[in-house]
Design an enzyme around this catalytic site. Sequence first.
Site, PDB file in Angstrom:
ATOM      1  N   CYS A  62       8.910  81.511 -45.597  1.00  0.00           N
ATOM      2  CA  CYS A  62       9.423  82.137 -44.373  1.00  0.00           C
ATOM      3  C   CYS A  62      10.069  83.503 -44.648  1.00  0.00           C
ATOM      4  O   CYS A  62      10.049  84.383 -43.788  1.00  0.00           O
ATOM      5  CB  CYS A  62      10.415  81.202 -43.695  1.00  0.00           C
ATOM      6  SG  CYS A  62       9.696  79.617 -43.191  1.00  0.00           S
TER       7      CYS A  62
ATOM      8  N   TYR B 284     -14.171  74.728 -33.158  1.00  0.00           N
ATOM      9  CA  TYR B 284     -13.615  75.693 -34.103  1.00  0.00           C
ATOM     10  C   TYR B 284     -14.661  76.716 -34.534  1.00  0.00           C
ATOM     11  O   TYR B 284     -14.450  77.928 -34.449  1.00  0.00           O
ATOM     12  CB  TYR B 284     -13.021  75.016 -35.356  1.00  0.00           C
ATOM     13  CG  TYR B 284     -12.852  76.039 -36.442  1.00  0.00           C
ATOM     14  CD1 TYR B 284     -11.803  76.946 -36.390  1.00  0.00           C
ATOM     15  CD2 TYR B 284     -13.814  76.192 -37.443  1.00  0.00           C
ATOM     16  CE1 TYR B 284     -11.696  77.966 -37.319  1.00  0.00           C
ATOM     17  CE2 TYR B 284     -13.710  77.201 -38.376  1.00  0.00           C
ATOM     18  CZ  TYR B 284     -12.648  78.082 -38.316  1.00  0.00           C
ATOM     19  OH  TYR B 284     -12.548  79.093 -39.216  1.00  0.00           O
TER      20      TYR B 284
ATOM     21  N   CYS C 280       2.476  80.494 -44.404  1.00  0.00           N
ATOM     22  CA  CYS C 280       2.903  79.366 -43.574  1.00  0.00           C
ATOM     23  C   CYS C 280       2.219  78.093 -44.072  1.00  0.00           C
ATOM     24  O   CYS C 280       1.485  77.436 -43.343  1.00  0.00           O
ATOM     25  CB  CYS C 280       2.573  79.642 -42.108  1.00  0.00           C
ATOM     26  SG  CYS C 280       3.417  78.550 -40.948  1.00  0.00           S
TER      27      CYS C 280
ATOM     28  N   GLU D 100     -18.417  79.574 -42.429  1.00  0.00           N
ATOM     29  CA  GLU D 100     -17.577  78.727 -41.571  1.00  0.00           C
ATOM     30  C   GLU D 100     -17.972  77.260 -41.681  1.00  0.00           C
ATOM     31  O   GLU D 100     -17.116  76.384 -41.669  1.00  0.00           O
ATOM     32  CB  GLU D 100     -17.644  79.201 -40.120  1.00  0.00           C
ATOM     33  CG  GLU D 100     -16.963  80.543 -39.868  1.00  0.00           C
ATOM     34  CD  GLU D 100     -15.484  80.531 -40.213  1.00  0.00           C
ATOM     35  OE1 GLU D 100     -14.900  79.442 -40.328  1.00  0.00           O
ATOM     36  OE2 GLU D 100     -14.892  81.616 -40.379  1.00  0.00           O
TER      37      GLU D 100
ATOM     38  N   CYS E  77       7.497  86.200 -44.265  1.00  0.00           N
ATOM     39  CA  CYS E  77       6.529  85.993 -43.182  1.00  0.00           C
ATOM     40  C   CYS E  77       6.638  87.102 -42.137  1.00  0.00           C
ATOM     41  O   CYS E  77       7.739  87.422 -41.674  1.00  0.00           O
ATOM     42  CB  CYS E  77       6.745  84.634 -42.515  1.00  0.00           C
ATOM     43  SG  CYS E  77       5.582  84.317 -41.166  1.00  0.00           S
TER      44      CYS E  77
ATOM     45  N   ASP F 139      -7.804  75.731 -35.988  1.00  0.00           N
ATOM     46  CA  ASP F 139      -8.043  74.902 -37.163  1.00  0.00           C
ATOM     47  C   ASP F 139      -6.689  74.400 -37.667  1.00  0.00           C
ATOM     48  O   ASP F 139      -5.665  74.598 -37.010  1.00  0.00           O
ATOM     49  CB  ASP F 139      -8.753  75.717 -38.246  1.00  0.00           C
ATOM     50  CG  ASP F 139      -7.818  76.713 -38.891  1.00  0.00           C
ATOM     51  OD1 ASP F 139      -6.900  77.187 -38.207  1.00  0.00           O
ATOM     52  OD2 ASP F 139      -7.984  77.013 -40.078  1.00  0.00           O
TER      53      ASP F 139
END
Length: 343
Positions: A200, A123, A193, A40, A203, A141
């Site tokens: 889309c 985050y 996305c 991370e 999605c 994020d």
Amino acid sequence: MSDALLAWYDVHARDMPWRVSPADRAAGICPDPYRIWMSEVMLQQTTVAAVRDYFHRFTARWPTVRDLADAPDEQVMGEWAGLGYYARARNLLKCARVVANDYDGQFPDTYDALLTLPGVGPYTAAAIASIAFDRPETVLDGNVERVMARLFDIHDPLPASKAQLKARAAELTPQLRPGDYAQAVMDLGATICTPKSPACGICPLRDPCVARQAGTAPELPKKTPKKPKPTRYGHVYLAQRADGAWLLERRPDKGLLGGMLGWPGSDWNDAPQPSPPFMAEWQALSSEVRHTFTHFHLILTVHSAELPDHMTPNALQILDKHDFRPSDLPTVMRKAYDLWRGQ
DNA sequence: CACTCGTGGCC
DNA sequence: TGGCCAAGAGT
């Protein structure tokens, strides 16, 4: 809505070296908090592709947080070289030492405690708490911001709209499988996305997505315009001794490239004063180094000369031929070395 | 809130 | 090719 996303993630989760797959997690395999934390921090403002090799090298060299805590600063900074945002590396080491010394080598497992660690912000604390410890914390994020802005067709520009987006994201965070859910939203943002030309049509959230219905998805999220980058100039000085040793400096911890190895040189500004580290017949290379940082462009003039024997200019250091690894240099400094090598 | 802080890939 | 963008944090 989180169920549809989790179902998609069960099938499409990307393979990453620090990740426990949804199937393995369902079988009871727990992620190693050390590896989650390491990944991370590396992933802050950095792509998965750029992180992979660094993650492998770090975890192979320092398998546990105690191993990392015991590592000399210069080894960690050298291993981080090229990944950028070097404050992350300094804080990585600070954090490892705090966990080793104050937490008995075990990462804290709550958002609030994680948030106190060096280099761990909102985050990263939420990511570790949810992914490593199954706590229903909400990660926010760039991916989540984009997905929420589109899902709810929010046109207020970032960063002002951040609180609004966070509230939306919090509503969707499930109590069950919060870690898989967090990674699912981020995977969705990274693969479906996307910032430009979102897919889309395939999605999993296409039905509830308001921006898709409105046709506004590609233009979201709105962002406040950025300031233009000025161009700065500078001089660097490469001096090699007859036996192959190099003259370098360890940059101060604060500021640009803090804590990293580099060539001695001038300030970087509109019209820098040349400042060779010792008197010699310096030769300017025929071409210059061009490099772009976050908030300015840099054009470096590279000078070279032979380093006399038995000379160590103040506050600088000599690295023997075999101790000098170009890979220990931040990229802008490595570019200067590459230019010298090629002339 | 606004600014600093890297780098590589992408179109 | 130059601006945009990436799993942000610290001040």
